[in-house]
Design a protein around this motif. Structure first.
Motif, PDB file in Angstrom:
ATOM      1  N   LYS A  61       1.821   9.189  -6.283  1.00  0.00           N
ATOM      2  CA  LYS A  61       2.260  10.562  -6.021  1.00  0.00           C
ATOM      3  C   LYS A  61       3.317  10.999  -7.035  1.00  0.00           C
ATOM      4  CE  LYS A  61       0.087  12.297  -2.461  1.00  0.00           C
ATOM      5  NZ  LYS A  61      -0.656  13.578  -2.532  1.00  0.00           N
ATOM      6  N   ASP A 119       0.828  -1.212   0.000  1.00  0.00           N
ATOM      7  CA  ASP A 119       0.000   0.000   0.000  1.00  0.00           C
ATOM      8  C   ASP A 119       0.856   1.254   0.000  1.00  0.00           C
ATOM      9  OD1 ASP A 119      -2.210  -1.584  -0.005  1.00  0.00           O
ATOM     10  OD2 ASP A 119      -2.670  -1.349   2.130  1.00  0.00           O
ATOM     11  N   SER A 120       1.941   1.249   0.777  1.00  0.00           N
ATOM     12  CA  SER A 120       2.839   2.406   0.801  1.00  0.00           C
ATOM     13  C   SER A 120       3.527   2.591  -0.542  1.00  0.00           C
ATOM     14  CB  SER A 120       3.871   2.241   1.912  1.00  0.00           C
ATOM     15  OG  SER A 120       3.246   2.111   3.174  1.00  0.00           O
ATOM     16  N   TRP A 163      -4.850   6.113 -12.224  1.00  0.00           N
ATOM     17  CA  TRP A 163      -4.524   5.418 -10.989  1.00  0.00           C
ATOM     18  C   TRP A 163      -3.856   4.072 -11.286  1.00  0.00           C
ATOM     19  CZ3 TRP A 163      -4.411   7.186  -6.209  1.00  0.00           C
ATOM     20  CH2 TRP A 163      -4.286   6.278  -5.156  1.00  0.00           C
ATOM     21  N   PHE A 205       0.983   4.107  -2.899  1.00  0.00           N
ATOM     22  CA  PHE A 205       0.778   5.528  -2.624  1.00  0.00           C
ATOM     23  C   PHE A 205       1.938   6.366  -3.166  1.00  0.00           C
ATOM     24  CE2 PHE A 205       1.549   9.185   0.171  1.00  0.00           C
ATOM     25  CZ  PHE A 205       0.330   9.836   0.083  1.00  0.00           C
TER      26      PHE A 205
END
Length: 262
Positions: free
Chosen positions: A85, A77-78, A96, A81
């Protein structure tokens, strides 16, 4: 012999140049990040039904600690993210990217708007028992009025301001014993403030000590000594009548100065 061109089905349109460029950016960024982490992986990309890009990470030889194949983890998940970004910058295509460990992740589910809360039920119509209950209610009215009056009086008593304690601004009115050592030190500081034109302050003192300081500097000319601030920040300040500017060597240089004067 003419070359036959394969027909494309409507469900699987051919990726355009921008989509191929986007996939190349994703592959480059993911490869660099995973390489710096020390866990390289083979990337399997496909277009998801919701328009996002799904990427399955097949780590070689083993996944990072805390990552299990087919399950979500804080590491993936990190990473997802951070990747989005870095991809979603001004002027670039906003698409996405979803990551999964060992398999493609499940598509995102859109949140449906919550239904409006049901309206409160309408009050029931008065029944025949209402007139009967009116008499006891009227009888209880005087008692309720007395209770409300007592409650108001109690609230007024609580809201009344308590008697104030000795104010911190009354140092000069506090009677204290003289401290010879403190008196000599503060008078010397007051004379130094008046002679050099410097501002001084003494902090972290009790009320009695501030009173001794203000009493001890009486009669010293060229300086004004007062107590300023509130609470723990209250301090005794020495203000000269003729402040003098600091020497140039004592001041910090401006940002555009390259060197100092010798």
């Amino acid at each position: 012999m003419s070359e036959q061109v394969p027909q494309q089905t409507p469900s699987a349109p051919a990726p355009d140049a921008s989509s191929g460029e986007f996939r190349g950016r994703v592959e480059k960024l993911l490869g660099d990040i995973l390489g710096l982490m020390g866990f390289p992986a083979r990337l399997d990309m496909k277009d998801a039904a919701d328009g996002s890009l799904s990427v399955a990470l097949h780590f070689e030889p083993t996944p990072p600690p805390g990552v299990e194949v087919g399950r979500r983890s804080q590491v993936v998940d990190s990473l997802q993210f951070l990747l989005n970004k870095m991809l979603h910058r001004p002027g670039t295509e906003r698409r996405w990217v979803m990551l999964g460990a060992g398999s493609h992740p499940e598509p995102r589910q859109r949140r449906e708007p919550q239904a409006a809360p049901a309206q409160a039920a309408a009050p029931a119509a008065p029944t025949q028992a209402a007139p009967r209950a009116a008499a006891p209610a009227q009888a209880a009215a005087p008692a309720q009025a007395k209770g409300a009056q007592r409650g108001a009086q109690a609230s007024a008593a609580k809201a009344a301001p308590a008697p104030k304690a000795a104010s911190e601004g009354d140092e000069r009115s506090v009677a204290v014993d003289e401290d010879a050592a403190l008196k000599a030190a503060v008078r010397q500081l007051a004379e130094k403030s008046a002679g050099l034109g410097r501002f001084y302050a003494i902090a972290a003192m009790k009320l009695e000590d501030r009173a001794r300081v203000l009493t001890s500097v009486e009669g010293v000319g060229g300086v004004k000594v007062t107590a300023e601030g509130e609470g723990r920040n209250r301090r005794v300040v020495f203000t000269p009548d003729k402040p003098a500017p600091l020497p140039k060597r004592s001041m910090l240089p401006d940002d555009d100065e390259d060197d100092f004067d010798a």
